[in-house]
Design a protein around this motif. Structure first.
Motif, PDB file in Angstrom:
ATOM      1  N   UNK A  28     -41.660  36.750 -17.042  1.00  0.00           N
ATOM      2  CA  UNK A  28     -41.925  35.447 -16.423  1.00  0.00           C
ATOM      3  C   UNK A  28     -41.003  35.187 -15.239  1.00  0.00           C
ATOM      4  N   UNK A  29     -39.822  35.792 -15.251  1.00  0.00           N
ATOM      5  CA  UNK A  29     -38.870  35.565 -14.160  1.00  0.00           C
ATOM      6  C   UNK A  29     -39.362  36.136 -12.840  1.00  0.00           C
ATOM      7  N   UNK A  30     -40.350  37.030 -12.906  1.00  0.00           N
ATOM      8  CA  UNK A  30     -40.901  37.629 -11.693  1.00  0.00           C
ATOM      9  C   UNK A  30     -42.239  37.018 -11.291  1.00  0.00           C
ATOM     10  N   UNK A  31     -42.696  36.004 -12.012  1.00  0.00           N
ATOM     11  CA  UNK A  31     -44.041  35.480 -11.770  1.00  0.00           C
ATOM     12  C   UNK A  31     -44.188  34.801 -10.422  1.00  0.00           C
ATOM     13  N   UNK A  32     -43.068  34.380  -9.812  1.00  0.00           N
ATOM     14  CA  UNK A  32     -43.104  33.780  -8.480  1.00  0.00           C
ATOM     15  C   UNK A  32     -42.227  34.575  -7.524  1.00  0.00           C
ATOM     16  N   UNK A  33     -42.326  35.891  -7.607  1.00  0.00           N
ATOM     17  CA  UNK A  33     -41.432  36.747  -6.824  1.00  0.00           C
ATOM     18  C   UNK A  33     -41.582  36.513  -5.327  1.00  0.00           C
TER      19      UNK A  33
END
Length: 240
Positions: A28-33
């Motif tokens: 989830x930490x990469x979902x708005x990369x």
């Protein structure tokens, strides 16, 4: 294959369990990369974003955590990567269209029940336009040839329900031409067998309804030989 050093779940301790919460939080930490323009990861991985988004979403779905992703925002980002001038999708809005990112975009839209957002006719025209005179598929307008692009083309057409958009029979012939004496497949005719190419070629043949073209016993033997003493698998002979 027997393993004298095989480890039991008790030996592995916490490593024997999938830490779902930690995996989900990491993904989830990469979902708005795309928001991290000031980070090294933003530049170094941009050409993988679309495929990475697909991998992350499918992992979340498998863990039952897809609802934790801002899927509406992700769909809008996917559509921002669409290039109406040629019908394909790029890995990011500023990346050129590519077969890999086009397939990943379709897979994401299908997974999120948003496939109607894709202009199927335009996407199919883009894919068909990458089929070469020998029936191979290029990855993009620059012409790299690889059997994984054939798999991507066939899977994209299957997702859109339009296998008739390409020369399917000729595409199968190209895949068959990439089969080697050991039962494996290479990225082009004459290239060494590799597990990645075996997956894509077997996948392409399956999509085309032509698994009969593979020597099942021989390719199964080749795949079994990929298992190493640790129990893991390598990609090709002599690789650790």
């Amino acid at each position: 294959m027997s393993h004298t050093n095989a480890m039991t779940p008790e030996d592995l301790g916490p490593r024997s369990k999938l830490l779902v919460d930690k995996h989900a939080a990491y993904i989830a930490s990469f979902s708005n990369i795309w928001e991290g323009a000031d980070k090294l990861e933003h530049v170094a991985t941009e050409h993988f974003w679309m495929s990475g988004m697909y991998w992350g979403l499918t992992a979340m779905d498998l863990m039952g955590r897809l609802h934790e992703m801002d899927t509406a925002r992700i769909v809008e980002w996917v559509m921002s990567c669409y290039h109406p001038d040629d019908g394909g999708f790029g890995a990011s809005p500023r990346n050129d269209s590519h077969m890999l990112s086009t397939l990943s975009a379709l897979q994401i839209l299908a997974l999120l029940d948003e496939l109607h957002r894709a202009d199927a006719d335009a996407v199919l025209k883009y894919i068909a336009g990458l089929q070469q005179s020998d029936a191979a598929f290029a990855g993009d307008k620059w012409g790299e040839i690889d059997t994984r692009f054939t798999y991507c083309a066939l899977l994209s057409c299957a997702i859109l329900g339009r296998m008739d958009a390409i020369d399917l029979s000729a595409a199968v012939d190209f895949v068959i031409a990439c089969k080697n004496f050991d039962g494996g497949f290479g990225c082009t005719p004459g290239n060494e067998s590799h597990a990645g190419q075996v997956f894509t070629c077997i996948g392409a043949l399956s999509l085309a309804g032509r698994l009969d073209a593979a020597d099942k016993d021989l390719v199964a033997w080749w795949l079994c030989e990929r298992q190493t003493r640790s129990g893991g698998l390598n990609g090709r002979p002599e690789k650790l």
